[in-house]
Motif scaffolding. Structure first.
Motif, PDB file in Angstrom:
ATOM      1  N   ILE A  69       2.773   1.332  -6.295  1.00 26.65           N
ATOM      2  CA  ILE A  69       1.659   1.082  -5.387  1.00 26.65           C
ATOM      3  C   ILE A  69       0.627   2.187  -5.554  1.00 26.65           C
ATOM      4  O   ILE A  69       0.967   3.365  -5.602  1.00 26.65           O
ATOM      5  CB  ILE A  69       2.135   0.954  -3.921  1.00 26.65           C
ATOM      6  N   ARG A  97      -1.851   4.083  -3.754  1.00 27.11           N
ATOM      7  CA  ARG A  97      -1.989   4.324  -2.316  1.00 27.11           C
ATOM      8  C   ARG A  97      -3.442   4.255  -1.840  1.00 27.11           C
ATOM      9  O   ARG A  97      -4.327   4.847  -2.437  1.00 27.11           O
ATOM     10  CB  ARG A  97      -1.380   5.661  -1.949  1.00 27.11           C
ATOM     11  N   TRP A 145      -0.689   6.529  -7.960  1.00 30.38           N
ATOM     12  CA  TRP A 145       0.411   5.571  -8.059  1.00 30.38           C
ATOM     13  C   TRP A 145       1.692   6.224  -7.568  1.00 30.38           C
ATOM     14  O   TRP A 145       1.966   7.383  -7.873  1.00 30.38           O
ATOM     15  CB  TRP A 145       0.566   5.091  -9.493  1.00 30.38           C
ATOM     16  N   VAL A 199       7.371   2.735  -3.514  1.00 27.92           N
ATOM     17  CA  VAL A 199       7.151   2.208  -2.162  1.00 27.92           C
ATOM     18  C   VAL A 199       8.132   2.872  -1.211  1.00 27.92           C
ATOM     19  O   VAL A 199       9.221   3.276  -1.604  1.00 27.92           O
ATOM     20  CB  VAL A 199       7.277   0.668  -2.107  1.00 27.92           C
ATOM     21  N   GLU A 255       5.964  -3.497   2.459  1.00 25.46           N
ATOM     22  CA  GLU A 255       4.947  -3.163   1.469  1.00 25.46           C
ATOM     23  C   GLU A 255       4.859  -4.152   0.310  1.00 25.46           C
ATOM     24  O   GLU A 255       3.820  -4.229  -0.340  1.00 25.46           O
ATOM     25  CB  GLU A 255       5.182  -1.752   0.922  1.00 25.46           C
ATOM     26  N   THR A 256       5.945  -4.908   0.057  1.00 18.15           N
ATOM     27  CA  THR A 256       5.937  -5.787  -1.125  1.00 18.15           C
ATOM     28  C   THR A 256       6.286  -7.239  -0.832  1.00 18.15           C
ATOM     29  O   THR A 256       6.026  -8.103  -1.660  1.00 18.15           O
ATOM     30  CB  THR A 256       6.940  -5.288  -2.184  1.00 18.15           C
ATOM     31  N   LEU A 259      -0.442  -3.219  -5.494  1.00 17.89           N
ATOM     32  CA  LEU A 259       0.859  -3.305  -6.161  1.00 17.89           C
ATOM     33  C   LEU A 259       0.654  -3.772  -7.597  1.00 17.89           C
ATOM     34  O   LEU A 259      -0.105  -4.707  -7.846  1.00 17.89           O
ATOM     35  CB  LEU A 259       1.767  -4.316  -5.449  1.00 17.89           C
TER      36      LEU A 259
END
Length: 163
Positions: free
Chosen positions: A18, A20, A29, A32, A53-54, A103
């Motif tokens: 991710i 940020r 990068w 997570v 987050e995903t 992502l």
């Protein structure tokens, strides 16, 4: 108990990372993860954070150690590190923007490259060892001066952390 978790979601020779959207490490990068809630175990936290987050549900996360750090004259802080394998079906709509950041799948070689300045700096220090599942979990310790790592050390974990 440490305050944070981080997970690296692996598919073949790539990791789901991710970029940020906010501090700390805005624009870098990262894996997570996030902050443990009161009464939450590191395992429960990492499962929740991965989902938030995903949108991916994991149940086979492996504890791979801890990362601790000493920021400028502050108390030592840290996070629990996990690794989980994911399938191609779980990451078909990438890259994708989320409330936490962007992502995307990144080649492990790209992440570990010494010429890559877009990664959270401590990741290059501990990631290669973390990805080798034959290695025993350890404490990857970093000392910072501002945003720069000035010293690193790999230390054994106490048995209490391994339970």
């Amino acid at each position: 108990m440490l305050k944070y978790t981080i997970a690296f979601l692996k598919i073949h020779e790539k990791l789901l990372m991710i970029n940020r959207q906010k501090a700390p490490w805005q624009g870098a990068w990262n894996g997570v993860g996030g902050k443990l809630e009161p009464g939450e175990t590191p395992e429960a936290c990492v499962i929740r954070e991965i989902w938030e987050e995903t949108g991916i549900v994991v149940h086979d996360q492996q504890f791979r150690g801890i990362v601790t750090w000493e920021p400028d004259k502050e108390p030592i802080q840290g996070m629990y590190v996990f690794l989980a394998n994911i399938s191609a079906q779980e990451v078909m709509d990438l890259p994708r923007a989320t409330r936490e950041g962007i992502l995307a799948l990144k080649d492990i070689s790209w992440i570990l490259s010494e010429d890559n300045f877009g990664i959270v700096p401590s990741i290059r220090f501990f990631l290669k060892h973390t990805l080798d599942e034959t290695n025993r979990p350890v404490d990857y310790h970093c000392v910072f001066d501002g945003d720069e790592i000035v010293r690193t050390e790999v230390r054994p974990l106490h048995e209490a952390v391994l339970r």
